[in-house]
Scaffold this motif. Structure first.
Motif, PDB file in Angstrom:
ATOM      1  N   THR A 183       0.848  -1.197   0.000  1.00 23.46           N
ATOM      2  CA  THR A 183       0.000   0.000   0.000  1.00 23.46           C
ATOM      3  C   THR A 183       0.878   1.239   0.000  1.00 23.46           C
ATOM      4  N   ARG A 184       0.380   2.286  -0.662  1.00 20.47           N
ATOM      5  CA  ARG A 184       1.084   3.562  -0.717  1.00 20.47           C
ATOM      6  C   ARG A 184       0.079   4.690  -0.659  1.00 20.47           C
ATOM      7  N   GLU A 185       0.557   5.864  -0.262  1.00 22.02           N
ATOM      8  CA  GLU A 185      -0.257   7.075  -0.277  1.00 22.02           C
ATOM      9  C   GLU A 185       0.363   8.097  -1.215  1.00 22.02           C
ATOM     10  N   LEU A 186      -0.488   8.804  -1.944  1.00 20.88           N
ATOM     11  CA  LEU A 186      -0.055   9.866  -2.839  1.00 20.88           C
ATOM     12  C   LEU A 186      -0.855  11.126  -2.537  1.00 20.88           C
ATOM     13  N   LEU A 199      -5.895  16.263  -3.701  1.00 28.44           N
ATOM     14  CA  LEU A 199      -6.484  14.940  -3.525  1.00 28.44           C
ATOM     15  C   LEU A 199      -5.484  13.987  -2.880  1.00 28.44           C
ATOM     16  N   SER A 200      -5.891  13.400  -1.765  1.00 29.32           N
ATOM     17  CA  SER A 200      -5.120  12.316  -1.162  1.00 29.32           C
ATOM     18  C   SER A 200      -5.613  11.002  -1.760  1.00 29.32           C
ATOM     19  N   VAL A 201      -4.689  10.159  -2.121  1.00 30.04           N
ATOM     20  CA  VAL A 201      -5.006   8.895  -2.783  1.00 30.04           C
ATOM     21  C   VAL A 201      -4.284   7.763  -2.053  1.00 30.04           C
ATOM     22  N   ARG A 202      -5.005   6.701  -1.748  1.00 32.39           N
ATOM     23  CA  ARG A 202      -4.355   5.504  -1.202  1.00 32.39           C
ATOM     24  C   ARG A 202      -4.448   4.396  -2.241  1.00 32.39           C
ATOM     25  N   VAL A 203      -3.358   3.655  -2.369  1.00 36.96           N
ATOM     26  CA  VAL A 203      -3.250   2.605  -3.379  1.00 36.96           C
ATOM     27  C   VAL A 203      -2.935   1.281  -2.694  1.00 36.96           C
ATOM     28  N   TRP A 204      -3.653   0.236  -3.072  1.00 38.81           N
ATOM     29  CA  TRP A 204      -3.352  -1.141  -2.670  1.00 38.81           C
ATOM     30  C   TRP A 204      -2.926  -1.889  -3.931  1.00 38.81           C
ATOM     31  N   TYR A 205      -1.926  -2.779  -3.817  1.00 37.60           N
ATOM     32  CA  TYR A 205      -1.404  -3.414  -5.023  1.00 37.60           C
ATOM     33  C   TYR A 205      -0.819  -4.780  -4.694  1.00 37.60           C
ATOM     34  N   PRO A 206      -0.714  -5.648  -5.708  1.00 38.27           N
ATOM     35  CA  PRO A 206      -0.150  -6.988  -5.481  1.00 38.27           C
ATOM     36  C   PRO A 206       1.361  -6.917  -5.250  1.00 38.27           C
ATOM     37  N   ALA A 207       1.832  -7.659  -4.272  1.00 36.44           N
ATOM     38  CA  ALA A 207       3.260  -7.739  -3.958  1.00 36.44           C
ATOM     39  C   ALA A 207       3.657  -9.214  -3.894  1.00 36.44           C
ATOM     40  N   ASP A 208       4.940  -9.464  -4.100  1.00 33.33           N
ATOM     41  CA  ASP A 208       5.407 -10.852  -4.051  1.00 33.33           C
ATOM     42  C   ASP A 208       5.618 -11.337  -2.629  1.00 33.33           C
ATOM     43  N   ALA A 247      -4.199  -4.283  12.892  1.00 33.83           N
ATOM     44  CA  ALA A 247      -3.358  -4.380  11.697  1.00 33.83           C
ATOM     45  C   ALA A 247      -4.178  -4.847  10.504  1.00 33.83           C
ATOM     46  N   THR A 248      -3.944  -4.235   9.354  1.00 34.11           N
ATOM     47  CA  THR A 248      -4.483  -4.752   8.099  1.00 34.11           C
ATOM     48  C   THR A 248      -3.505  -5.795   7.558  1.00 34.11           C
ATOM     49  N   HIS A 249      -3.713  -6.219   6.319  1.00 32.96           N
ATOM     50  CA  HIS A 249      -2.796  -7.156   5.671  1.00 32.96           C
ATOM     51  C   HIS A 249      -1.949  -6.448   4.615  1.00 32.96           C
ATOM     52  N   SER A 250      -1.887  -5.112   4.693  1.00 37.02           N
ATOM     53  CA  SER A 250      -1.208  -4.305   3.682  1.00 37.02           C
ATOM     54  C   SER A 250       0.084  -3.712   4.243  1.00 37.02           C
ATOM     55  N   HIS A 251       1.126  -3.705   3.416  1.00 37.49           N
ATOM     56  CA  HIS A 251       2.466  -3.350   3.887  1.00 37.49           C
ATOM     57  C   HIS A 251       3.034  -2.203   3.051  1.00 37.49           C
TER      58      HIS A 251
END
Length: 395
Positions: A29-32, A53-62, A98-102
């Motif tokens: 996860t990232r914030e922009l 605009l604040s944006v949060r991104v969730w994405y696939p990671a290995d 805790a979430t499951h996002s890093h």
């Protein structure tokens, strides 16, 4: 008495464990922060303000790298508690959830370009991470989820310059002499079956508050974010998000409540929409009068089960309509995980949080799998849930 009070608080506001996503990927996860320098911020008195605009991104990671993101920051938890009329400290435990996002996890290298799904939250008390369970489910199955915080019409959030962008109180809890009439009007969305009468009910609902400027503003936010992600990626800008790795030319979009209206409006206007989904949101804007021209999934809670009937029936692209029994409006967010107390006072509909989120996760994965990845849509994935009624149209 102290022991009894402590036990009551522990029951009403327990430590939370979110359901683990079942996809093959870990989650990053990232914030922009994106600034639309071409657009004035018309919700503040300062003439030189631009739309931020604040944006949060969730994405696939290995792999899961570093600590997990908390479900809510302390400031956000206290703002949410205050907006709900609760003592501000009562949701502090969510900061320890805790979430499951890093945040430190890199984007997976397993695909050259990743499908993108955009999300918009609800009006007033909504926020960009209000459907974290769905974001994580999608990211774990190989989607980059981009969630936009629409400032001044959402839960209080701190801007980069330190100011707090908060929705006006009347945006959170409608007041005034027309409030009872408004409740009665919205109640008809669950009972009215005549098409002409439904049109009038929807127009009556629009009349309580002119939200056309807001749906236009949120749609412009969505278009700007996609434009900016594409521009930065193509230019190889140092602040680009995963340059060359995001398929922003053909996206999925979904939203809850007013965010669902934004998804419908965007899909009516923008050819980048490969498929959209509205989670229990009344339709506003161009989508009110224009038949839906792109694949769309309409979702209704029990009190609003006829809300999407007109728009589903007149869609000119493939459309699905799903109603979920035993639900209230806030069941379509993470709120069911926060505490069992809201269900006891009627703020939630009685459906178990785990069951509700299994339904929503199945819906977003089935629909965006079909519209973005070309997978066969399996209706049985949804109709296996006893609370679901599903219809499909193929014009």
């Amino acid at each position: 008495a102290a022991l009894a009070a402590g036990a009551a608080l522990a029951w009403a506001f327990p430590l939370v464990t979110l359901p683990a996503p079942d996809g093959p990927y870990a989650i990053g996860t990232r914030e922009l922060v994106l600034v639309d320098s071409a657009r004035a911020e018309d919700l503040t008195p300062e003439a030189n303000d631009r739309r931020v605009l604040s944006v949060r991104v969730w994405y696939p990671a290995d792999s899961a790298v570093g600590p997990a993101q908390p479900l809510l920051s302390r400031d956000r938890a206290r703002a949410f508690a205050g907006a709900m009329g609760l003592p501000r400290f009562l949701l502090d435990h969510l900061g320890a959830t805790a979430t499951h996002s890093h945040p430190a996890a890199p984007l997976s290298a397993r695909e050259a370009r990743w499908p993108v799904v955009v999300f918009s939250h609800g009006f007033g008390i909504g926020y960009e991470a209000q459907n974290t369970v769905q974001m994580e489910a999608l990211a774990s199955h190989g989607y980059v989820v981009v969630s936009i915080l629409h400032p001044y019409e959402s839960l209080a959030t701190r801007l980069p310059d330190g100011r707090v962008a908060a929705a006006a109180p009347e945006a959170v809890v409608p007041t005034g002499p027309d409030s009872a009439r408004m409740v009665a009007t919205f109640a008809r969305l669950g009972t009215e079956r005549d098409t002409a009468a439904l049109v009038q009910v929807i127009r009556d609902a629009h009349a309580f508050r002119d939200l056309r400027p807001s749906v236009d503003r949120w749609t412009a936010d969505t278009r700007f974010v996609l434009d900016e992600l594409a521009r930065r990626g193509a230019a190889g800008a140092p602040d680009a998000l995963f340059p060359g790795r995001l398929a922003t030319d053909r996206v999925g979009i979904f939203g809850m409540s007013f965010g669902g209206a934004t998804a419908a409006n965007f899909c009516t206007l923008d050819a980048r929409c490969a498929g959209g989904m509205n989670l229990d949101g009344l339709t506003f804007g161009d989508a009110t009068d224009t038949p839906m021209p792109r694949p769309f999934f309409f979702v209704s809670g029990a009190p609003n089960r006829e809300m999407h009937t007109l728009f589903f029936q007149r869609a000119t692209a493939p459309a699905w309509s799903m109603t979920v029994a035993r639900t209230q409006h806030l069941d379509f967010t993470d709120f069911g995980w926060f505490s069992p107390l809201p269900a006891k006072v009627g703020m939630l509909g009685g459906i178990e949080a785990a069951r509700m989120h299994a339904i929503m996760n199945d819906a977003v994965l089935a629909f965006f799998g079909a519209t973005l990845r070309g997978q066969p849509f399996d209706p049985g994935r949804l109709t296996r849930h006893a609370d679901v009624a599903l219809s499909r149209r193929a014009p």
